[in-house]
Design a protein around this motif. Structure first.
Motif, PDB file in Angstrom:
ATOM      1  N   THR A  74       6.633   1.023   8.968  1.00 53.18           N
ATOM      2  CA  THR A  74       6.165   2.495   8.857  1.00 53.18           C
ATOM      3  C   THR A  74       5.806   2.961   7.635  1.00 53.18           C
ATOM      4  OG1 THR A  74       7.572   2.955  10.880  1.00 53.18           O
ATOM      5  CG2 THR A  74       6.663   4.787   9.985  1.00 53.18           C
ATOM      6  N   ILE A  75       4.537   3.244   7.318  1.00 54.29           N
ATOM      7  CA  ILE A  75       4.113   3.849   5.929  1.00 54.29           C
ATOM      8  C   ILE A  75       3.796   5.238   6.000  1.00 54.29           C
ATOM      9  CG2 ILE A  75       2.508   3.367   4.240  1.00 54.29           C
ATOM     10  CD1 ILE A  75       2.061   0.562   5.259  1.00 54.29           C
ATOM     11  N   TYR A  76       4.493   5.927   5.317  1.00 52.16           N
ATOM     12  CA  TYR A  76       4.232   7.504   4.880  1.00 52.16           C
ATOM     13  C   TYR A  76       3.280   7.821   3.645  1.00 52.16           C
ATOM     14  CZ  TYR A  76       8.206   7.491   8.219  1.00 52.16           C
ATOM     15  OH  TYR A  76       8.919   7.193   9.365  1.00 52.16           O
ATOM     16  N   ILE A  77       2.173   8.344   3.655  1.00 58.00           N
ATOM     17  CA  ILE A  77       1.703   8.655   2.630  1.00 58.00           C
ATOM     18  C   ILE A  77       1.212  10.266   2.710  1.00 58.00           C
ATOM     19  CG2 ILE A  77       0.497   6.269   2.268  1.00 58.00           C
ATOM     20  CD1 ILE A  77      -2.115   7.331   3.520  1.00 58.00           C
ATOM     21  N   THR A  78       1.150  10.510   1.468  1.00 54.33           N
ATOM     22  CA  THR A  78       0.896  12.064   1.380  1.00 54.33           C
ATOM     23  C   THR A  78      -0.627  12.890   1.467  1.00 54.33           C
ATOM     24  OG1 THR A  78       0.700  11.938  -1.190  1.00 54.33           O
ATOM     25  CG2 THR A  78       3.162  12.535  -0.273  1.00 54.33           C
ATOM     26  N   ASP A  79      -1.517  11.770   1.657  1.00 48.32           N
ATOM     27  CA  ASP A  79      -2.953  12.067   1.728  1.00 48.32           C
ATOM     28  C   ASP A  79      -3.545  10.816   2.167  1.00 48.32           C
ATOM     29  OD1 ASP A  79      -5.416  12.609   1.425  1.00 48.32           O
ATOM     30  OD2 ASP A  79      -5.388  13.372  -0.716  1.00 48.32           O
ATOM     31  N   MET A  80      -4.158  10.983   3.480  1.00 47.37           N
ATOM     32  CA  MET A  80      -4.800  10.036   4.362  1.00 47.37           C
ATOM     33  C   MET A  80      -5.915   9.443   3.433  1.00 47.37           C
ATOM     34  SD  MET A  80      -3.897   8.231   6.563  1.00 47.37           S
ATOM     35  CE  MET A  80      -2.636   8.950   7.756  1.00 47.37           C
ATOM     36  N   GLN A  81      -6.435  10.162   2.298  1.00 49.44           N
ATOM     37  CA  GLN A  81      -7.664   9.913   1.601  1.00 49.44           C
ATOM     38  C   GLN A  81      -7.271   8.498   0.900  1.00 49.44           C
ATOM     39  OE1 GLN A  81     -10.873  11.627   1.098  1.00 49.44           O
ATOM     40  NE2 GLN A  81     -10.536  12.892   2.721  1.00 49.44           N
ATOM     41  N   THR A  82      -5.807   8.624   0.564  1.00 49.48           N
ATOM     42  CA  THR A  82      -5.426   7.374  -0.033  1.00 49.48           C
ATOM     43  C   THR A  82      -5.339   6.363   0.781  1.00 49.48           C
ATOM     44  OG1 THR A  82      -3.067   8.093   0.002  1.00 49.48           O
ATOM     45  CG2 THR A  82      -4.626   8.923  -1.982  1.00 49.48           C
ATOM     46  N   PHE A  83      -5.543   6.345   2.099  1.00 49.75           N
ATOM     47  CA  PHE A  83      -5.135   5.125   2.767  1.00 49.75           C
ATOM     48  C   PHE A  83      -5.948   3.783   2.570  1.00 49.75           C
ATOM     49  CE2 PHE A  83      -6.041   3.061   7.191  1.00 49.75           C
ATOM     50  CZ  PHE A  83      -4.625   2.672   7.455  1.00 49.75           C
ATOM     51  N   PRO A  84      -7.081   3.742   1.962  1.00 53.00           N
ATOM     52  CA  PRO A  84      -7.658   2.371   1.659  1.00 53.00           C
ATOM     53  C   PRO A  84      -7.053   2.075   0.263  1.00 53.00           C
ATOM     54  CG  PRO A  84      -9.408   4.210   1.973  1.00 53.00           C
ATOM     55  CD  PRO A  84      -8.100   5.017   2.130  1.00 53.00           C
ATOM     56  N   GLU A  85      -6.820   2.708  -0.529  1.00 54.88           N
ATOM     57  CA  GLU A  85      -5.679   2.317  -1.797  1.00 54.88           C
ATOM     58  C   GLU A  85      -4.329   1.558  -1.391  1.00 54.88           C
ATOM     59  OE1 GLU A  85      -4.284   4.533  -5.930  1.00 54.88           O
ATOM     60  OE2 GLU A  85      -5.700   5.569  -4.646  1.00 54.88           O
ATOM     61  N   MET A  86      -3.599   2.262  -0.562  1.00 59.01           N
ATOM     62  CA  MET A  86      -2.627   1.711  -0.260  1.00 59.01           C
ATOM     63  C   MET A  86      -2.743   0.643   0.559  1.00 59.01           C
ATOM     64  SD  MET A  86      -0.568   1.271   2.826  1.00 59.01           S
ATOM     65  CE  MET A  86      -1.423   2.271   3.710  1.00 59.01           C
ATOM     66  N   ASN A  87      -3.761   0.319   1.423  1.00 57.94           N
ATOM     67  CA  ASN A  87      -4.170  -0.826   2.210  1.00 57.94           C
ATOM     68  C   ASN A  87      -4.330  -1.805   1.318  1.00 57.94           C
ATOM     69  OD1 ASN A  87      -3.447  -0.439   5.047  1.00 57.94           O
ATOM     70  ND2 ASN A  87      -5.578   0.575   5.431  1.00 57.94           N
ATOM     71  N   ALA A  88      -5.162  -1.723   0.247  1.00 64.21           N
ATOM     72  CA  ALA A  88      -5.618  -2.723  -0.544  1.00 64.21           C
ATOM     73  C   ALA A  88      -4.203  -3.558  -1.072  1.00 64.21           C
ATOM     74  CB  ALA A  88      -6.542  -2.327  -1.571  1.00 64.21           C
ATOM     75  N   ALA A  89      -3.406  -2.806  -1.742  1.00 61.67           N
ATOM     76  CA  ALA A  89      -1.988  -3.110  -2.411  1.00 61.67           C
ATOM     77  C   ALA A  89      -1.390  -3.887  -0.994  1.00 61.67           C
ATOM     78  CB  ALA A  89      -1.268  -2.026  -2.883  1.00 61.67           C
ATOM     79  N   TRP A  90      -1.120  -3.421   0.118  1.00 62.79           N
ATOM     80  CA  TRP A  90      -0.400  -4.015   1.278  1.00 62.79           C
ATOM     81  C   TRP A  90      -1.141  -5.302   1.733  1.00 62.79           C
ATOM     82  CZ3 TRP A  90       3.661  -3.057   4.277  1.00 62.79           C
ATOM     83  CH2 TRP A  90       3.694  -3.664   5.540  1.00 62.79           C
ATOM     84  N   ASP A  91      -2.577  -5.173   1.638  1.00 61.35           N
ATOM     85  CA  ASP A  91      -3.013  -6.500   2.008  1.00 61.35           C
ATOM     86  C   ASP A  91      -3.023  -7.650   1.287  1.00 61.35           C
ATOM     87  OD1 ASP A  91      -3.990  -5.115   4.248  1.00 61.35           O
ATOM     88  OD2 ASP A  91      -5.933  -4.810   3.783  1.00 61.35           O
ATOM     89  N   GLY A  92      -2.857  -7.191  -0.387  1.00 60.07           N
ATOM     90  CA  GLY A  92      -2.590  -8.275  -1.323  1.00 60.07           C
ATOM     91  C   GLY A  92      -1.259  -8.810  -1.165  1.00 60.07           C
ATOM     92  N   TRP A  93      -0.255  -8.171  -0.526  1.00 61.08           N
ATOM     93  CA  TRP A  93       1.196  -8.560  -0.462  1.00 61.08           C
ATOM     94  C   TRP A  93       1.565  -9.190   0.992  1.00 61.08           C
ATOM     95  CZ3 TRP A  93       5.075  -6.029   2.868  1.00 61.08           C
ATOM     96  CH2 TRP A  93       6.438  -6.692   2.542  1.00 61.08           C
ATOM     97  N   VAL A  94       1.320  -8.447   1.897  1.00 57.95           N
ATOM     98  CA  VAL A  94       1.639  -9.037   3.193  1.00 57.95           C
ATOM     99  C   VAL A  94       1.306 -10.372   3.424  1.00 57.95           C
ATOM    100  CG1 VAL A  94      -0.464  -8.421   4.825  1.00 57.95           C
ATOM    101  CG2 VAL A  94       2.100  -8.451   5.645  1.00 57.95           C
ATOM    102  N   SER A  95       2.201 -11.314   4.068  1.00 56.06           N
ATOM    103  CA  SER A  95       2.045 -12.542   4.428  1.00 56.06           C
ATOM    104  C   SER A  95       0.908 -12.769   5.736  1.00 56.06           C
ATOM    105  CB  SER A  95       3.414 -13.087   5.095  1.00 56.06           C
ATOM    106  OG  SER A  95       4.010 -14.083   4.399  1.00 56.06           O
ATOM    107  N   PRO A  96      -0.267 -13.523   5.233  1.00 56.24           N
ATOM    108  CA  PRO A  96      -1.103 -13.606   6.066  1.00 56.24           C
ATOM    109  C   PRO A  96      -0.808 -14.491   7.327  1.00 56.24           C
ATOM    110  CG  PRO A  96      -1.994 -14.305   4.204  1.00 56.24           C
ATOM    111  CD  PRO A  96      -0.449 -13.893   3.961  1.00 56.24           C
ATOM    112  N   GLY A  97      -1.113 -13.912   8.256  1.00 58.72           N
ATOM    113  CA  GLY A  97      -0.503 -14.706   9.874  1.00 58.72           C
ATOM    114  C   GLY A  97       0.693 -14.108  10.240  1.00 58.72           C
ATOM    115  N   ASP A  98       1.339 -13.229   9.463  1.00 58.88           N
ATOM    116  CA  ASP A  98       2.788 -12.749   9.804  1.00 58.88           C
ATOM    117  C   ASP A  98       2.769 -11.420   9.676  1.00 58.88           C
ATOM    118  OD1 ASP A  98       3.830 -15.585  10.014  1.00 58.88           O
ATOM    119  OD2 ASP A  98       4.069 -15.629   7.748  1.00 58.88           O
TER     120      ASP A  98
END
Length: 116
Positions: A66-90
């Motif tokens: 569960t991810i909480y962000i203060t401004d949904m406008q920053t959703f793509p910025e947060m996702n870019a960091a998340w996508d670079g970290w999360v284990s592909p396929g998991d």
């Protein structure tokens, strides 16, 4: 079944292990508090890696996030960091919510549950 707690304080524990399930409290940035959403997210994910390691698991065993962000406008910025970290396929089940956080220097908070 036993319960283990790590980094326990009077209000909460940062990590709770029950059986083969690991629960993390919401994690906010440490060093990157007050920084960009990208920097805060990367900092948080690094902290999560450390907490999961203490509990004997890792990000490849995430069940939900569960991810909480203060401004949904920053959703793509947060996702870019998340996508670079999360284990592909998991990738875990996940929700992202816009919310006011506990202090103004925090723009992201992430809470995860993992298998051991």
């Amino acid at each position: 079944m036993s319960i283990q707690r790590f980094e326990t304080g009077p209000r909460m524990s940062q990590v709770v292990v029950h059986g083969n399930t690991v629960y993390l409290a919401g994690v906010v940035a440490g060093k990157a508090a007050g920084g960009s959403v990208t920097d805060q997210t990367k900092d948080i994910l690094s902290i999560i890696d450390g907490h999961l390691a203490k509990a004997g698991t890792d990000k490849s065993k995430l069940l939900s996030a569960t991810i909480y962000i203060t401004d949904m406008q920053t959703f793509p910025e947060m996702n870019a960091a998340w996508d670079g970290w999360v284990s592909p396929g998991d990738t875990p089940a996940r929700a992202t919510v816009e919310a006011k956080l506990a202090a103004p220097q925090y723009n992201v908070e992430i809470m995860v549950i993992a298998a051991k």
